[in-house]
Write a protein that holds these residues in place. Structure first.
Motif, short mmCIF file in Angstrom:
data_model
loop_
_atom_site.label_atom_id
_atom_site.label_comp_id
_atom_site.label_asym_id
_atom_site.label_seq_id
_atom_site.Cartn_x
_atom_site.Cartn_y
_atom_site.Cartn_z
N TYR A 230 -5.57 4.48 7.26
CA TYR A 230 -4.66 3.82 7.70
C TYR A 230 -3.27 4.32 7.70
O TYR A 230 -2.61 4.15 8.85
N THR A 231 -2.67 5.02 6.45
CA THR A 231 -1.92 5.81 6.40
C THR A 231 -1.16 6.67 7.77
O THR A 231 -0.41 6.84 8.32
N SER B 54 10.27 2.39 7.13
CA SER B 54 8.96 2.08 6.50
C SER B 54 8.01 3.09 6.93
O SER B 54 8.79 3.72 7.98
N LEU B 55 7.21 3.55 6.47
CA LEU B 55 5.98 4.13 6.81
C LEU B 55 5.86 3.73 8.45
O LEU B 55 5.33 4.45 9.02
N TYR C 108 -5.49 -6.69 -4.61
CA TYR C 108 -5.16 -6.94 -5.71
C TYR C 108 -6.40 -8.51 -6.71
O TYR C 108 -6.02 -9.03 -7.79
N TRP D 83 0.76 -8.62 6.86
CA TRP D 83 1.16 -7.13 7.43
C TRP D 83 0.03 -7.16 5.48
O TRP D 83 -0.34 -5.70 5.77
N TYR E 81 3.68 0.56 2.85
CA TYR E 81 4.70 1.47 4.38
C TYR E 81 5.48 1.10 3.72
O TYR E 81 7.24 1.68 4.42
N PHE F 97 2.17 4.62 0.70
CA PHE F 97 1.38 4.32 1.40
C PHE F 97 0.89 4.21 1.93
O PHE F 97 -0.18 3.53 2.79
N THR F 98 0.30 2.73 1.37
CA THR F 98 -0.39 1.51 1.00
C THR F 98 0.27 0.48 2.41
O THR F 98 -0.39 -0.81 2.95
N ARG G 278 -6.76 -5.72 10.72
CA ARG G 278 -4.83 -4.30 10.57
C ARG G 278 -4.62 -4.82 11.59
O ARG G 278 -3.68 -4.13 11.99
N ASP H 51 -4.66 -3.23 0.68
CA ASP H 51 -3.38 -3.59 -0.52
C ASP H 51 -4.27 -4.80 -0.96
O ASP H 51 -5.14 -5.39 -2.71
N ALA I 96 -0.91 4.99 11.22
CA ALA I 96 0.39 4.81 10.76
C ALA I 96 1.39 6.35 11.17
O ALA I 96 2.10 5.42 11.16
N MET I 97 1.22 6.86 10.04
CA MET I 97 2.46 8.60 10.60
C MET I 97 2.45 8.13 11.55
O MET I 97 3.54 8.58 12.78
N PRO J 56 6.95 -4.12 5.95
CA PRO J 56 7.42 -2.69 6.94
C PRO J 56 6.78 -2.98 7.82
O PRO J 56 7.00 -1.93 8.98
N MET J 57 7.12 -3.46 8.86
CA MET J 57 6.28 -3.70 10.08
C MET J 57 6.78 -4.01 10.95
O MET J 57 7.82 -5.10 10.61
N HIS K 188 -0.28 -3.56 12.43
CA HIS K 188 -0.21 -2.78 13.19
C HIS K 188 0.81 -2.38 15.04
O HIS K 188 0.99 -2.29 15.46
N ALA L 168 -7.56 3.28 2.60
CA ALA L 168 -5.92 3.49 2.72
C ALA L 168 -5.54 4.91 3.27
O ALA L 168 -4.70 4.41 4.01
N PRO L 169 -6.12 6.21 2.94
CA PRO L 169 -5.67 6.99 3.67
C PRO L 169 -5.90 7.47 4.59
O PRO L 169 -4.91 7.53 5.49
#
Lengths: 322, 445
Positions: free
Chosen positions: B90-91, A72-73, B409, B398, A288, A285-286, B112, B405, B94-95, B444-445, B116, B87-88
């Motif tokens: 937070y990406t 995952s990211l 949605y 998450w 993860y 990317f959003t 968020r 997203d 997170a990275m 993914p968390m 996280h 989103a950019p």
């Protein structure tokens, strides 16, 4: 070239006695020079090879590995999970619908981007006055950034204040919410894309048109050929190689569509314009889920490779028959 | 004494070796340029790296607040890095956190924070140190403090809350006769009263509309509106990972139908995106505007006479869909204790001076600032300060929260409902199906 020519050539070459090859002269000086040339060659190539390896080969291999893990990211869950991501992707309705959207966008955009580009180039090449103006007009949008284009067209398509619906209103028509109506969203993005990118194809065609020998047209004119006849029998066949190039480049570009859709519709409404690249971005990317996004990327990659191989095989069979 | 983790040899050596290797190759010497965006251990020891997504008036105010801190005696240098919001942002955060080389502190939306933190991307704040600097739990509203705690640790320090509210044009409202004796919008307590008031506003507006609300192509704004009325009606949403979305269908449909009645072409414009709605209200063409408090700057610049209030609770208690800007410590593999102490001091300073932050519309989370008479004098900020007692955040998962997203949605599936192409239940069910599918996927968390 016929099939016989192609097959016979190696036979003839192998049957004939080989001429003495000066490169095989084993003199030490020549060997040293040869070695030095080799080293120089590799040195020139080294920067490219390093960049190629670091930024293409390694990510490609690593991406394949990622698709087999739950990475995952957020840096967690990178354990090996086999083909789980691949199985999930193949049963994910969003994958298939976004693949369908990508294919639909490609069909809708590629045809006008080839046909209209050729038409515009032919028209400009006729020798109309103010050629610089037409070239500039058709090519100028291509120079603008996708963000600028997207914002510009978002305003154009605005159902309340946009120029398009304002124009329709002059004729008593009520335009839809172009980018928010699932029936018109994709075609709206395609129109924007055609307007924005047609300049590049237009220039390629213009250059190709200027390379067609004038003698062909002069000879045709002596034979009494009219304008249409000249176009059908000289221009079109002479443009065939560039058309193949334009078509291939355009297909690749359309299959990679992302920017303008991300900015104009975000893939909506209801996923009606979401291409596969946007879905991969969302998942990876959003959302993860890099492992899952990698699996979808590879499925798409293999799909394109399969289609490409099929295309090459079919094309080569056709050329063999010819 | 605080525990200082030992440096991780593998990480440090790995990077050093890579850079050595790159230097040897020569061709990659340009990698040195990357050091400007590297993590904490690549900078001078007293230089604090701060990431945030605030631009426009918010970004200016944040810059001024930091200048204020740096002007104090013994303050460290704080370098801001402003990244594209949503989103950019937070990406990237997170990275950076996943790599353990994140900035010293960053801004994150409260919605968020939990995900996280559970993913190990946030380091906890030192409560003792904060208390030493004059910042304690009692100085925050309970609802906000609750959002900042995960697993017993304080993983975020809230700067504000920024609710979805109602702006109204004071000149139009006065002409419509809907202001009370103190010049504020008259209270309404039923949907019928609200509609009648909106129609009065519309009758005095050049556009003919009493309310402006932008929703086209904007799932976030659609969700803000829906969440406000859904929660007013008593609706709740739970998102159990591996399960199915839990909600009240009848309330969801009722909330959607109510929103539809506000964009029926009579009360409000049936086809606005946020930009055109802002423009309509900002040019004085409509009586009211549903939006986030941060629009104060735009409307002040446009010169339109306006005031603000919580969105009236016509279905019960008023609620305010909101999020909060919080300060977080993105995970660092090798945090420097002194630098961490400095970050605590910076944040304490920013909280204590958040009256300036309130100028941009946000409600400070630090109660001493709200209770300060200076805040009561801020108008229209003080007119919606009650919202802090009625905040409604995103349901927890998450994939929810600002820049995630979830809102997209919702917008994807509900766009056709607002356009009256499908009925509310059909759109709602499509959204639920989308979320259910997401709940089934591995987190993914």
């Amino acid at each position: 070239m016929t099939a016989t020519d192609g097959l016979a050539a190696p036979t003839r070459a192998s049957a004939a006695p080989s001429p003495p090859d000066r490169r095989e002269d084993p003199s030490p000086a020549r060997v040293r020079r040869h070695r030095a040339e080799n080293i120089r060659g590799w040195a020139y190539m080294a920067p490219f090879l390093v960049a190629f390896g670091l930024f293409l080969i390694w990510p490609t291999i690593y991406g394949l590995w990622m698709s087999l893990t739950g990475v995952s990211l957020a840096g967690t869950k990178d354990e090996f999970i086999g083909l789980d991501n691949w199985a999930e992707a193949l049963s994910d309705g969003q994958v298939w619908s976004s693949l369908g959207n990508t294919a639909w966008f490609t069909v809708l955009s590629t045809i006008p981007l080839v046909v209209i580009a050729m038409g515009l180039a032919v028209l400009v090449n006729l020798g109309l006055p103010g050629q610089w103006f037409w070239r500039l007009s058709f090519f100028m949008p291509f120079l603008l950034a996708s963000t600028v284009i997207s914002q510009f067209w978002i305003w154009m398509y605005n159902p309340q204040l946009g120029l398009i619906n304002e124009f329709l209103g002059w004729f008593g028509l009520t335009g839809p919410a172009w980018l928010q109506d699932p029936n018109t969203a994709m075609i709206s993005v395609v129109i924007t894309t055609v307007w924005w990118t047609i300049g590049f194809n237009f220039l390629l065609y213009l250059a190709a048109l200027q390379n067609i020998p004038q003698q062909l047209y002069e000879a045709a004119a002596l034979d009494g050929a009219g304008g249409w006849r000249k176009f059908a029998s000289i221009t079109l066949p002479q443009l065939a190689p560039i058309t193949v190039l334009v078509l291939v480049l355009q297909l690749l570009n359309s299959l990679k569509v992302f920017d303008q859709i991300y900015q104009m519709t975000g893939g909506g409404p209801g996923g009606a314009t979401r291409p596969i690249m946007l879905y991969i971005y969302e998942v990876g990317f959003t959302g993860y889920r890099l492992g899952y996004a990698s699996a979808i990327s590879y499925i798409y990659f293999f799909l394109i490779i399969t289609i490409s191989i099929a295309y090459v095989v079919i094309s080569s069979r056709r050329s063999v028959k010819a | 004494m605080r525990h200082v983790p030992a440096p991780s040899p593998s990480t440090a050596l790995g990077r050093r070796r890579l850079l050595q290797g790159a230097g040897g190759l020569g061709a990659l010497a340009g990698l040195g340029a990357l050091s400007s965006c590297a993590g904490a251990d690549a900078r001078a020891s007293d230089d604090i790296a701060f990431w945030h997504p605030m631009s426009g008036p918010d970004g200016e105010t944040m810059g001024e607040l930091l200048e204020g801190y740096m002007a104090t005696g013994g303050a460290a240098e704080v370098t801001q890095t402003v990244l594209a919001a949503g989103a950019p942002y937070y990406t990237k955060l997170a990275m950076a956190s996943a790599g353990g080389r994140a900035p010293d502190f960053a801004v994150m939306h409260a919605s968020r924070v939990t995900a996280h933190a559970q993913g190990g991307l946030l380091d906890p704040w030192d409560l003792d140190l904060l208390a030493e600097l004059g910042v304690t739990q009692e100085q925050f509203p309970a609802r906000i403090w609750e959002k900042m705690e995960v697993g017993g640790d304080l993983v975020a320090v809230a700067l504000d809350s920024h609710p979805f509210v109602l702006f109204y044009n004071t000149e139009i409202a006065k002409a419509a006769g809907v202001l009370d004796s103190s010049g504020l919008l008259m209270p309404v307590s039923t949907p019928e009263e609200f509609r009648a008031m909106a129609l009065e506003l519309g009758a005095q507006s050049s556009s003919g509309y009493g309310l402006s609300w932008g929703y086209l192509g904007d799932g976030v704004n659609q969700w803000r509106m829906f969440s406000t009325y859904y929660s007013q009606m008593g609706g709740t949403i739970d998102l159990p990972v591996g399960g199915r979305m839990e909600y009240q269908e009848d309330i969801a449909v009722a909330a959607i139908e109510w929103i539809l009645s506000l964009i029926d072409g009579e009360v409000g414009n049936p086809g606005h995106d946020v930009g055109t709605a802002v423009s309509e209200f900002g040019t004085g063409s409509s009586g009211g505007y549903f939006g986030g408090v941060w629009e104060i700057g735009s409307f002040r610049d446009s010169g339109v006479p306006f005031d603000m209030t919580m969105i009236p609770g016509v279905f019960g208690e008023p609620t305010a869909y909101a999020d909060s800007h919080t300060f977080v410590l993105p995970h660092q593999s090798n945090p420097d204790e002194q630098r961490r102490r400095t970050v605590h001091a910076v944040v304490a300073h920013l909280l204590k001076h958040s009256i300036d932050w309130a100028g941009a519309g946000h409600i400070p989370a630090f109660t001493p600032v709200i209770e300060d008479p200076a805040y009561a004098q801020l108008e229209p900020q003080s007119h919606y300060a009650d919202a802090i007692d009625h905040l409604v955040y995103d349901p927890q998962a998450w994939f929810t929260g600002s820049g995630a997203d979830f809102h997209n949605y919702f917008g994807d599936e509900m766009q056709n409902v607002w356009a009256r192409r499908i009925d509310p239940l059909q759109g709602w069910n499509a959204f639920v199906a989308r979320i259910d599918a997401l709940l089934q996927k591995p987190t993914p968390m």
